[in-house]
Design a protein around this motif. Sequence first.
Motif, PDB file in Angstrom:
ATOM      1  N   SER A 141       0.799  -1.228   0.000  1.00  0.00           N
ATOM      2  CA  SER A 141       0.000   0.000   0.000  1.00  0.00           C
ATOM      3  C   SER A 141       0.833   1.281   0.000  1.00  0.00           C
ATOM      4  O   SER A 141       0.278   2.368   0.108  1.00  0.00           O
ATOM      5  N   SER A 142       2.131   1.171  -0.115  1.00  0.00           N
ATOM      6  CA  SER A 142       2.971   2.364  -0.110  1.00  0.00           C
ATOM      7  C   SER A 142       4.092   2.228  -1.132  1.00  0.00           C
ATOM      8  O   SER A 142       4.547   1.117  -1.427  1.00  0.00           O
ATOM      9  N   LYS A 157       0.954   6.598   0.017  1.00  0.00           N
ATOM     10  CA  LYS A 157       0.488   5.612   0.980  1.00  0.00           C
ATOM     11  C   LYS A 157      -1.029   5.526   0.931  1.00  0.00           C
ATOM     12  O   LYS A 157      -1.728   6.542   1.022  1.00  0.00           O
ATOM     13  N   ASN A 158      -1.581   4.316   0.759  1.00  0.00           N
ATOM     14  CA  ASN A 158      -3.019   4.077   0.769  1.00  0.00           C
ATOM     15  C   ASN A 158      -3.422   3.450   2.103  1.00  0.00           C
ATOM     16  O   ASN A 158      -2.696   2.613   2.658  1.00  0.00           O
ATOM     17  N   LEU A 159      -4.601   3.867   2.596  1.00  0.00           N
ATOM     18  CA  LEU A 159      -5.092   3.397   3.884  1.00  0.00           C
ATOM     19  C   LEU A 159      -6.491   2.810   3.727  1.00  0.00           C
ATOM     20  O   LEU A 159      -7.198   3.103   2.762  1.00  0.00           O
ATOM     21  N   LYS A 160      -6.888   1.992   4.688  1.00  0.00           N
ATOM     22  CA  LYS A 160      -8.244   1.444   4.772  1.00  0.00           C
ATOM     23  C   LYS A 160      -8.701   0.852   3.442  1.00  0.00           C
ATOM     24  O   LYS A 160      -9.641   1.328   2.797  1.00  0.00           O
ATOM     25  N   ASN A 202      -7.384   0.834   0.518  1.00  0.00           N
ATOM     26  CA  ASN A 202      -7.188   1.740  -0.624  1.00  0.00           C
ATOM     27  C   ASN A 202      -8.323   2.745  -0.809  1.00  0.00           C
ATOM     28  O   ASN A 202      -8.462   3.328  -1.884  1.00  0.00           O
ATOM     29  N   GLU A 208      -6.249   7.805   0.052  1.00  0.00           N
ATOM     30  CA  GLU A 208      -4.952   7.963  -0.593  1.00  0.00           C
ATOM     31  C   GLU A 208      -4.233   9.178   0.007  1.00  0.00           C
ATOM     32  O   GLU A 208      -4.824  10.248   0.136  1.00  0.00           O
ATOM     33  N   THR A 209      -2.979   9.002   0.357  1.00  0.00           N
ATOM     34  CA  THR A 209      -2.172  10.106   0.867  1.00  0.00           C
ATOM     35  C   THR A 209      -0.871  10.178   0.069  1.00  0.00           C
ATOM     36  O   THR A 209      -0.366   9.158  -0.414  1.00  0.00           O
ATOM     37  N   LYS A 215     -10.149  10.828  -0.132  1.00  0.00           N
ATOM     38  CA  LYS A 215     -11.056   9.726   0.216  1.00  0.00           C
ATOM     39  C   LYS A 215     -11.915   9.432  -0.999  1.00  0.00           C
ATOM     40  O   LYS A 215     -12.607  10.315  -1.514  1.00  0.00           O
TER      41      LYS A 215
END
Length: 295
Positions: free
Chosen positions: A21-22, A71-74, A76, A79-80, A127
């Motif tokens: 994810s990063s 970096k992607n969270l939750k 994908n 997105e950051t 988001k």
Amino acid sequence: IIQTYHGPEFRVSAKYSLTESSSIKLSYNRTRQYINMLSNTTAIAPTDIWKLSDPYLKPQIGDQISLGLYKNLKSNTIETSVEVYYKDIQNAVNFKNGASLILNPNIERDLVNGKGYAYGAEFLIKKTAGKINGWVSYTYSRSLAQINDPTNNTIVNGGRYFPTNYDKPHSFNFIGNYRLSHRFSVSVNVVYSTGRPITLPYTKYQIDGVERVYYSDRNEYRIPDYFRTDVSLNIDGNHKIKQLTHSSWTIAVYNLTGRQNVYSIYFRTENGVTNGYQLSIFAQPLPSITYNCRF
């Protein structure tokens, strides 16, 4: 053939995945610009002039390098990213002091090649899923130029680097969407940026009975900061799969707060007194209704 310019333009990019994810991305590119837009920033009419490179005006060459962390969270859905960049500019086109832009048959005499550079950092959080989605971004960026050619009598601001017309250090953008139901959704757009640089007249003086104006250093001051808020209501048609068309309505208000954002500042001499005026465009809330039909 009056003049010929040519050269390669390179594009190189690489990506390294730290985890699923990063990742880190690195890129470099070189660009060449053979046509330049000469803009009179105090006018709202389409008075921009396009000027080709010629024996006196070399094409601009830009070399830019950027490095970003993503970096992607939750799963994908968020997105950051953080990205930094630096750009070096050769043969940057600029004006001589006292240049005349409008209806100038020999405008190349008022232009000069200098140099410049730009750098900055960009931050983004986005988001992509859910009833509430959108993104927030902030950018810190600088764009500077230098004109220092004593042999051609073209020295601006004592040969020091100065902000270009595109130098806006701070920029903030927010776009938010909220889905009220399957057919109704609301969107909000907020924009903020530092005011662009300008050159202001300091005082007036006379030489041999002729009145002249003394100006500040080029782009020493700035117009007020820019801020705008837009809102819209989106209404979708029915969601039947088998139908001839899919339609939607958008009811929006541009510049909801009616802020009088300054586009430019100009000066007029009236009854022997020089007065300054701020020019704003769409300084009131501007409503609109849009109908979309998709076949």
